[in-house]
Design a protein around this motif. Structure first.
Motif, mmCIF file in Angstrom:
data_model
loop_
_atom_site.group_PDB
_atom_site.id
_atom_site.type_symbol
_atom_site.label_atom_id
_atom_site.label_comp_id
_atom_site.label_asym_id
_atom_site.label_seq_id
_atom_site.Cartn_x
_atom_site.Cartn_y
_atom_site.Cartn_z
ATOM 1 N N MET A 85 0.839 -1.174 0.000
ATOM 2 C CA MET A 85 0.000 0.000 0.000
ATOM 3 C C MET A 85 0.890 1.246 0.000
ATOM 4 N N SER A 86 0.403 2.287 -0.659
ATOM 5 C CA SER A 86 1.129 3.551 -0.733
ATOM 6 C C SER A 86 0.134 4.700 -0.663
ATOM 7 N N ILE A 87 0.601 5.832 -0.149
ATOM 8 C CA ILE A 87 -0.137 7.078 -0.286
ATOM 9 C C ILE A 87 0.838 8.124 -0.818
ATOM 10 N N PHE A 88 0.295 9.194 -1.351
ATOM 11 C CA PHE A 88 1.102 10.254 -1.929
ATOM 12 C C PHE A 88 0.667 11.581 -1.328
ATOM 13 N N ILE A 89 1.641 12.382 -0.922
ATOM 14 C CA ILE A 89 1.364 13.740 -0.455
ATOM 15 C C ILE A 89 1.947 14.687 -1.493
#
Length: 194
Positions: free
Chosen positions: A1-5
């Motif tokens: 899983m990844s998130i991006f800011i």
């Protein structure tokens, strides 16, 4: 899983790992945040054992805001984009106290575009971006939902929110204005239009 800011053209990727030895050190996290604030692309993704914990730690440096909005398709499969402050955007806004993200998204869409009678198709991945305002830095999480409109409705734009235009666009039209779309929305739109 990844998130991006996102911050303008710079993007910080936070990615989960199950290997403690590969988790990013506090010094690496600090450098990545300084780069992001300065509009510089961080050198590498932040690796973490727990994305939510890392996001919570990063959020302590900012004022946290949650918003909600929608990707709306008409009967022909075109997506509604609104033009605000020199960029193409999607209808969205802050979640009011006591609201769920779904309720806020529908309310904001109706306020900004006049559209109602939307059919919710699915929730999409949230987006995150940072920005400065009045001597403070904010980290905004926006919850997104995909909707379908099955009836023709007139657009009634909320000009007091600086919305100057709105257009139903197919994939080719979206590609033509791609450089004018807020960078934080591009990954979200990529998933929808392919």
């Amino acid at each position: 899983m990844s998130i991006f800011i996102h911050h303008g053209p710079a993007t910080l990727k936070i990615q989960s790992t199950d290997q403690p030895a590969f988790a990013s050190s506090p010094a690496v996290i600090e450098k990545a945040m300084k780069d992001l604030i300065a509009f510089r692309q961080p050198d590498s993704p932040l690796l973490t054992l727990n994305i939510e914990d890392t996001l919570s730690r990063l959020a302590t440096r900012f004022r946290w805001i949650e918003a909600a909005g929608g990707i709306i398709k008409d009967k022909a499969g075109k997506i509604l984009l609104i033009h605000r402050r020199g960029h193409w955007d999607l209808p969205k806004g802050k979640i009011d106290e006591g609201e769920t993200p779904q309720v806020a998204a529908v309310r904001e869409i109706q306020e900004e575009t006049g559209l109602s009678q939307l059919i919710e198709l699915e929730a999409c991945s949230p987006t995150y971006h940072i920005y400065p305002m009045q001597e403070h830095w904010f980290l905004k999480k926006t919850h997104w939902f995909q909707y379908e409109m099955r009836t023709d409705q007139p657009l009634l734009l909320q000009t007091e929110e600086d919305i100057t235009d709105a257009r139903w666009m197919d994939t080719d039209e979206i590609r033509l204005v791609w450089m004018e779309i807020y960078p934080s929305l591009k990954p979200l739109l990529e998933k929808i239009i392919g």
